[in-house]
Design an enzyme around this catalytic site. Structure first.
Site, mmCIF file in Angstrom:
data_model
loop_
_atom_site.group_PDB
_atom_site.id
_atom_site.type_symbol
_atom_site.label_atom_id
_atom_site.label_comp_id
_atom_site.label_asym_id
_atom_site.label_seq_id
_atom_site.Cartn_x
_atom_site.Cartn_y
_atom_site.Cartn_z
ATOM 1 C CG HIS A 1 -0.355 -0.023 2.537
ATOM 2 N ND1 HIS A 1 0.354 -1.099 3.034
ATOM 3 C CD2 HIS A 1 -0.313 0.920 3.526
ATOM 4 C CE1 HIS A 1 0.777 -0.836 4.255
ATOM 5 N NE2 HIS A 1 0.387 0.389 4.577
ATOM 6 C CG HIS B 1 4.148 -2.561 11.287
ATOM 7 N ND1 HIS B 1 4.887 -1.425 11.522
ATOM 8 C CD2 HIS B 1 3.326 -2.284 10.231
ATOM 9 C CE1 HIS B 1 4.517 -0.481 10.656
ATOM 10 N NE2 HIS B 1 3.578 -0.982 9.860
ATOM 11 C CG HIS C 1 -4.141 -0.328 6.579
ATOM 12 N ND1 HIS C 1 -4.185 0.097 7.891
ATOM 13 C CD2 HIS C 1 -2.945 0.106 6.084
ATOM 14 C CE1 HIS C 1 -3.072 0.759 8.185
ATOM 15 N NE2 HIS C 1 -2.308 0.776 7.099
ATOM 16 C CG HIS D 1 0.055 4.082 4.760
ATOM 17 N ND1 HIS D 1 -0.636 3.308 5.670
ATOM 18 C CD2 HIS D 1 -0.865 4.941 4.232
ATOM 19 C CE1 HIS D 1 -1.907 3.667 5.679
ATOM 20 N NE2 HIS D 1 -2.079 4.647 4.819
ATOM 21 C CG ASP E 1 4.797 2.741 7.426
ATOM 22 O OD1 ASP E 1 3.960 3.082 6.564
ATOM 23 O OD2 ASP E 1 4.492 2.011 8.391
ATOM 24 C CG HIS E 2 4.152 -0.429 4.395
ATOM 25 N ND1 HIS E 2 4.208 -1.775 4.701
ATOM 26 C CD2 HIS E 2 3.663 0.175 5.497
ATOM 27 C CE1 HIS E 2 3.753 -1.966 5.946
ATOM 28 N NE2 HIS E 2 3.414 -0.790 6.437
ATOM 29 C CG ASP F 1 0.450 -1.722 7.778
ATOM 30 O OD1 ASP F 1 1.378 -2.488 8.105
ATOM 31 O OD2 ASP F 1 0.543 -0.484 7.822
#
Length: 418
Positions: A205, A324, A262, A207, A209-210, A286
């Site tokens: 996705h 995570h 998400h 975001h 942090d990905h 996520d």
């Protein structure tokens, strides 16, 4: 003697005083006669012949003594009524306070989320996270071990403060696929250490942090393709994917599964284990964690439930590689909603030993997750009775499961915020 007194009165004071005195004497005589008759009757009626106490004079009125009021009676009544009412008021007030707290928390989250995903501030925040994590964890937040199968290697790469990126390597062709490479420096170091060529990036996705490493890695590796959902606005996307599309790299066959909730375009990736005679591997981003699931930022409970059911349809031996390191926190929450779950207790003990040595906890298996992950157990009767709203208005079981999933997510958010 009475006559003498009367005569004397007549002589000394006149006729008027005599008449008064005669009246007094007549009344006294009558009272005495009445008193004698009363005593005779009481003596006759008494079985033991005992004398009864003399009655009060007719001229005296008996006034019964009033019983004094108990001042504590009103206090006790007020306590009996007020205490349960106070408890009820406290419960209702606490519920309203909790609801307001959740609403305020959601409002803050939505505001931060909009800034993070829709403005340049999100990228700046990601870069700050990256610098801090590199300084704090120069060798990564956790120690990980690769899994080697028949010609396939899965290498977890700890990045940021609790994220995981992955390299999926065809060991025969020396080709690699990176999943969610948020720290391009750490991923590039693993690529060089393994001596492989990066040919594809799979992004679950949008975001940061990905997806934060997409630009640097795709520039460094000119033939590298960037895969993901076109609905998610993934940075540097070159090859859009839809539900059930397959990416082939050497012997690797990786299927994309649409799992919105998400984010609107969230995808998970399933590595088929049949070509290398091993277990399938699910890279869940996520959507799903060890004993947890992601927040529904761009969906609702119904869409998230449908996405989790997509994962539940996979085999029990499928390895779960999440985005995570949330295992210890998630299992702690699972213990709140299912305190008597022995499978969760055993897993928690193992996870705590791992984390004491800063070791990673992935992968788990979907079979394990079904036994202790509350977000995959919305069909369980015990959990429904403890937290669920009961059957839907039309007896729809999916409705009640979605309501239970929403309640679990609310409780999890409250648990994390404490």
């Amino acid at each position: 003697m009475a006559a003498v007194v009367a005569a004397t009165a007549l002589k000394g004071r006149g006729a008027r005083n005599a008449r008064v005195l005669r009246g007094i004497l007549a009344g006294a005589t009558a009272n005495k006669a009445s008193h004698n008759r009363t005593r005779a009757l009481q003596s006759h009626s008494s079985p033991e012949g005992k004398e009864e106490p003399e009655p009060l004079s007719p001229e005296l009125e008996y006034i019964p003594r009033k019983r004094g009021k108990n001042p504590m009676k009103a206090v006790g009544l007020a306590w009996a009524i007020g205490f349960p009412c106070g408890i009820l008021l406290f419960i209702l007030t606490k519920r309203e306070v909790d609801k307001d707290r959740v609403k305020q928390m959601k409002a803050r989250q939505n505001m931060r989320y909009s800034l993070y995903t829709r403005t340049w501030l999100g990228y700046l925040f990601y870069r700050q996270q990256l610098r801090r994590a590199r300084n704090r964890y120069p060798k990564g937040h956790s120690k990980t071990q690769p899994r080697l199968f028949n010609g396939v290697k899965v290498l977890p790469i700890p990045v940021l403060s609790d994220n995981y990126s992955y390299l999926i390597i065809d060991t025969q062709a020396q080709l690699a696929v990176a999943v969610d490479p948020s720290d391009p420096r750490a991923v590039q170091a693993s690529i060089e250490k393994e001596g492989v060529t990066l040919v594809a990036i799979l992004c679950t996705h949008k975001h940061w942090d990905h997806s934060g490493g997409n630009r640097d890695l795709s520039r460094r590796h000119r033939d590298c393709r960037v895969y993901g959902s076109p609905q998610d606005g993934i940075p540097y996307l070159t090859h859009p994917l839809c539900h059930q599309d397959v990416v082939s790299v050497g012997r690797l066959q990786i299927r994309a599964l649409a799992t919105p909730g998400h984010t609107q375009g969230h995808l998970v990736y399933l590595l088929d284990g049949e070509p290398y005679k091993g277990p399938s591997c699910l890279f869940s981003g996520d959507l799903l964690f060890l004993s947890g699931c992601g927040r529904t930022f761009e969906g609702n409970a119904e869409t998230m439930l449908s996405s989790l059911d997509t994962v539940l349809g996979l085999g029990d031996d499928t390895l779960l590689w999440p985005g995570h390191e949330y295992a210890e926190e998630n299992l702690g929450f699972a213990g709140v909603v299912e305190p008597e779950n022995l499978a969760r207790e055993r897993k928690m003990q193992w996870v705590q030993r791992q984390r004491l040595e800063r070791k990673g906890t992935c992968p788990s298996t979907l079979g394990e997750e079904r036994s202790y992950n509350p977000f995959l157990r919305t069909h369980c009767l015990a959990l429904q009775e403890a937290l669920g709203p009961g059957p839907g208005p039309t007896g729809d079981d999916d409705y009640s499961r979605a309501q239970l999933l929403e309640e679990l997510r609310r409780l999890k958010d409250m648990h994390k915020s404490k």
